[in-house]
Design an enzyme around this catalytic site. Sequence first.
Site, mmCIF file in Angstrom:
data_model
loop_
_atom_site.group_PDB
_atom_site.id
_atom_site.type_symbol
_atom_site.label_atom_id
_atom_site.label_comp_id
_atom_site.label_asym_id
_atom_site.label_seq_id
_atom_site.Cartn_x
_atom_site.Cartn_y
_atom_site.Cartn_z
ATOM 1 N N ARG A 117 0.703 -1.177 0.118
ATOM 2 C CA ARG A 117 -0.070 0.074 -0.038
ATOM 3 C C ARG A 117 0.700 1.344 -0.073
ATOM 4 O O ARG A 117 0.680 2.142 -0.824
ATOM 5 C CB ARG A 117 -0.797 0.101 1.223
ATOM 6 C CG ARG A 117 -1.821 1.175 1.341
ATOM 7 C CD ARG A 117 -2.428 1.415 0.012
ATOM 8 N NE ARG A 117 -3.166 0.688 -0.684
ATOM 9 C CZ ARG A 117 -3.400 0.875 -2.005
ATOM 10 N NH1 ARG A 117 -3.095 1.823 -2.623
ATOM 11 N NH2 ARG A 117 -4.202 -0.103 -2.601
ATOM 12 N N LYS A 150 2.257 24.374 -3.659
ATOM 13 C CA LYS A 150 0.792 23.689 -3.285
ATOM 14 C C LYS A 150 1.060 22.335 -3.179
ATOM 15 O O LYS A 150 0.297 21.686 -4.145
ATOM 16 C CB LYS A 150 -0.321 24.570 -3.983
ATOM 17 C CG LYS A 150 -0.375 26.010 -3.951
ATOM 18 C CD LYS A 150 -1.477 26.469 -4.813
ATOM 19 C CE LYS A 150 -1.515 28.022 -4.664
ATOM 20 N NZ LYS A 150 -2.399 28.762 -5.856
ATOM 21 N N LYS A 182 5.194 38.673 -3.035
ATOM 22 C CA LYS A 182 4.152 38.399 -3.315
ATOM 23 C C LYS A 182 2.978 39.588 -2.650
ATOM 24 O O LYS A 182 3.423 40.228 -2.094
ATOM 25 C CB LYS A 182 3.597 37.035 -3.002
ATOM 26 C CG LYS A 182 4.192 35.873 -3.667
ATOM 27 C CD LYS A 182 3.512 34.449 -3.336
ATOM 28 C CE LYS A 182 2.035 34.285 -3.490
ATOM 29 N NZ LYS A 182 1.984 34.141 -5.153
ATOM 30 N N GLU A 215 5.876 39.545 -7.696
ATOM 31 C CA GLU A 215 4.370 39.326 -8.526
ATOM 32 C C GLU A 215 3.942 40.730 -8.812
ATOM 33 O O GLU A 215 3.933 41.880 -8.025
ATOM 34 C CB GLU A 215 3.582 38.886 -7.462
ATOM 35 C CG GLU A 215 2.072 38.675 -7.902
ATOM 36 C CD GLU A 215 1.277 37.774 -6.774
ATOM 37 O OE1 GLU A 215 0.010 38.518 -6.459
ATOM 38 O OE2 GLU A 215 1.682 36.899 -6.166
ATOM 39 N N ASP A 242 0.280 38.053 -12.646
ATOM 40 C CA ASP A 242 -0.571 37.287 -12.007
ATOM 41 C C ASP A 242 -1.874 37.676 -12.242
ATOM 42 O O ASP A 242 -2.182 38.582 -12.701
ATOM 43 C CB ASP A 242 -0.385 37.477 -10.561
ATOM 44 C CG ASP A 242 -1.153 36.366 -9.686
ATOM 45 O OD1 ASP A 242 -1.309 35.050 -10.239
ATOM 46 O OD2 ASP A 242 -1.979 36.989 -8.649
#
Length: 326
Positions: A117, A150, A182, A215, A242
Amino acid sequence: MATRNVGIPAGSLAVKPPAHPTYDLKSVIQLALSEDAGDLGDVTCKATIPIEMEVEAHFLAKEDGIVAGIALAEMVFNEVDPSLKVEWHRKDGDNVHKGLQFGKVHGKAHSIVVAERVVLNFMQRMSGVATLTKAMADAARPAYILETRKTAPGLRLVDKWAVLIGGGQNHRMGLFDMVMIKDNHISIAGGITNALKSVDLYLEQNNLQLGVEVETRTLEEVNQVLHYASTTKTSLTRIMLDNMVVPLSNGDVDISMLKEAVNLIDGRFETEASGNVTLETVNKIGQSGVTYISSGALTHSVKALDISLKIDTELALAVGKRTKRA
């Protein structure tokens, strides 16, 4: 900068894992095995399988895709039982098709079932990431496809390794290997120019050489960055554009703003498109002239590739055909 405790057999290493100064791949494998074993181990195996029984199990692809995690699977098998013998007919990054037996493992049945597994969890997730990455990377050309941070917690390196296997490139590994200014940094710093000044001062004072990305969300911000860079010595290397890809009601996207930004920058810095990136839109975005296209979906919304490990492959294939999964 290397990843600690990799321990992958050289013959299985088609694509090297990305580097990380503190990530311990062996510990990640041990944690995965430990959470499965708990405090009693595999009680079903202990009850049903004689400890010395040996078998051969085969890896079976249940759908088409790009296989990934072969090298990692060998690490798991070796951690469970170094006497297991593993043989592959494909390598990381190769295509597999539904019904293909692409590898096998021979040895103690108990060890194979205990490892099964964890091996499949790693391989199915990595293969899913690699399969989507390959499709996105092919469609994005001449731009390069990147993932983001992410990723699944604790699996940062594993997810980013799968992106490399699928033909993508890695964005920054974490908070330590690139400066990425950012929107929140810009807001707190009091504007994009102040943020850039602060970063340049910090890098100079600490004698650091790192890539710097900022950004931008509007053409005005792009012009502010370009003005700063034209009047000040800066470490800036890349400008993120962005959400300059605008979705339309018919499912298409408008990239006119993105193209205008790329033209303004005119090759002075690398460019990265972000936002509204899908398999359906990435080809058009790639034609805008951007250097990179980043997509969080490569890792945060991955669909695992269906793979099984079966001892009775004839029965597995028969059931697979009945359910249209082999």
